[in-house]
Design a protein around this motif. Sequence first.
Motif, short mmCIF file in Angstrom:
data_model
loop_
_atom_site.label_atom_id
_atom_site.label_comp_id
_atom_site.label_asym_id
_atom_site.label_seq_id
_atom_site.Cartn_x
_atom_site.Cartn_y
_atom_site.Cartn_z
N GLU A 120 0.83 -1.21 0.00
CA GLU A 120 0.00 0.00 0.00
C GLU A 120 0.86 1.26 0.00
OE1 GLU A 120 -2.38 -0.46 3.45
OE2 GLU A 120 -3.71 -1.97 2.57
N GLN B 98 2.67 1.70 -3.36
CA GLN B 98 1.73 2.11 -4.38
C GLN B 98 1.42 3.59 -4.27
OE1 GLN B 98 0.72 0.53 -6.99
NE2 GLN B 98 -0.62 2.19 -7.68
N SER B 99 1.32 4.10 -3.04
CA SER B 99 1.07 5.53 -2.86
C SER B 99 2.23 6.36 -3.38
CB SER B 99 0.81 5.84 -1.39
OG SER B 99 2.00 5.71 -0.61
N ARG C 222 4.31 5.41 -5.84
CA ARG C 222 4.28 5.33 -7.31
C ARG C 222 3.26 6.31 -7.88
NH1 ARG C 222 4.03 -0.32 -6.02
NH2 ARG C 222 6.11 -1.30 -6.17
N GLU C 223 2.10 6.36 -7.26
CA GLU C 223 1.05 7.28 -7.73
C GLU C 223 1.48 8.73 -7.57
OE1 GLU C 223 -2.35 6.18 -5.47
OE2 GLU C 223 -2.72 4.33 -6.61
N ALA C 224 2.40 8.98 -6.64
CA ALA C 224 2.89 10.34 -6.42
C ALA C 224 4.10 10.67 -7.29
CB ALA C 224 3.27 10.52 -4.94
N GLY C 225 4.54 9.71 -8.12
CA GLY C 225 5.61 10.00 -9.07
C GLY C 225 6.97 9.43 -8.72
N THR D 184 10.75 4.28 -11.10
CA THR D 184 10.75 2.82 -11.03
C THR D 184 11.87 2.34 -10.12
OG1 THR D 184 9.87 2.70 -13.26
CG2 THR D 184 10.91 0.71 -12.38
N ALA E 120 3.24 11.43 0.71
CA ALA E 120 3.73 10.62 -0.41
C ALA E 120 4.35 11.47 -1.51
CB ALA E 120 2.60 9.77 -0.98
N SER E 121 3.77 12.64 -1.78
CA SER E 121 4.31 13.50 -2.83
C SER E 121 5.69 14.02 -2.45
CB SER E 121 3.36 14.66 -3.11
OG SER E 121 3.17 15.46 -1.94
N ALA F 9 8.19 10.97 -2.70
CA ALA F 9 8.44 10.64 -4.10
C ALA F 9 9.35 11.67 -4.76
CB ALA F 9 7.11 10.53 -4.85
#
Length: 416
Positions: free
Chosen positions: A26, A29-30, A32-35, A38, A118-119, A122
């Motif tokens: 979880e 994933q947060s 990754r969604e924030a940029g 990889t 998260a932002s 990231a």
Amino acid sequence: MSNNTAIFTITSPLHSEQSVERATREYLQSLREAGMPTVDMLGNDYDSYGKHTLNLLFIRTGGTEGLFRQLLPKFQKQSKQPFYLLTSGKSNSLAASMEILAYLKQHDIKGEILHGDASYVAKRIRLLSRISEARKRIDGCRLGVIGRPSDWLIASKADTTAIKDSLGIDLIEIAIEEVIETIRNMQADQASSKARLTSLITELKEIKTPAPAIAQALPGAIHIYKALTKIVKQYQLNGFTIRCFDLLTAVKNTGCLALAKLNAEGIVSGCEGDVPALITMMVTQALTGVTGFQANPAHINPLTGEILLAHCTIPLNMVDHFELDTHFESGIGVGIRGFMKEGPVTLFKLSGDLKRHFIAEGQLTACLSQNDLCRTQMSIKLKDKSDAAYFLSNPIGNHHIVMPGLQKELLEEILK
């Protein structure tokens, strides 16, 4: 070393593996969604630690402090990077990360906790990844010093030991006479020079036909370019700085066109044997992909923060278009008048012992064509007008590097 980011996990065996894995999925994933870029998830494959561009330790739970201390000698043996402790805050992971970081600081070991929104995390990982990639590009570089620094650079000395120890850069001394001899050996091959000249002008889309005196000097400028290219290959250099004013008397020409072309090709090429400027350009290229414009201030308005910088060469991949002119001080050879797109820029300079630096962001407001200055001229309005006082009270030499974009955050991070 791999060119990616890897995450290694440290987990207390007291915690439920199932719940920890679910929380890990979880959290990642947060990010990754924030940029977040990889990443390779390598778990507890600690043998791979240090083999990636950026190595993150995901402290997933509390009770991991002792395990980390046991692993520390292994980590230090495999990598010289700071320790980046990623933590979600769940299962007392933040508390454990704080204890680990405090332990590192007690032993003068660099580290940082990556925690928060998260932002933010990231973005921080993206920045650290970019910094790590730049350090990798710098480490092991061979930079040539062709001839001694120009006589007037009395404050621009370099500490070769500090440069090697801190950046991993080797400085290779090369006699200016070797370049001059190479140029003279090429002068007989006029047919090849003319063919290369035609190709070069076509390739660079020179905007107007040069004056007769400049056209006459162009073959000699191409000889200098070819000679320096040969020296770069011979000594396996990633860049160089050259005592270029010696060329004026020795071959009656300048290195301005050669440096403009070589910088655009990715060979960091500096003027006047200025090693601190060269090191600054190497860092600039590693971070941004362009070497930057080596120039000296010509006018400064401390009240408005406006500064005019000039030099007779600029990397050709930094300009929208350019013109050919003579070299300013001598009035001979070939100089470059480049016109860079107006917009945000950053001024940057490292001292030769790496103990000082200057960074200032600003706006390129105009490229000028005044007759009484070096050919490429940039008028810049500093973002913080108080930065102008630095040039008048405590400058790091005269040459400074102009790079596109607002890069202060990136530069300050790599200089840590």
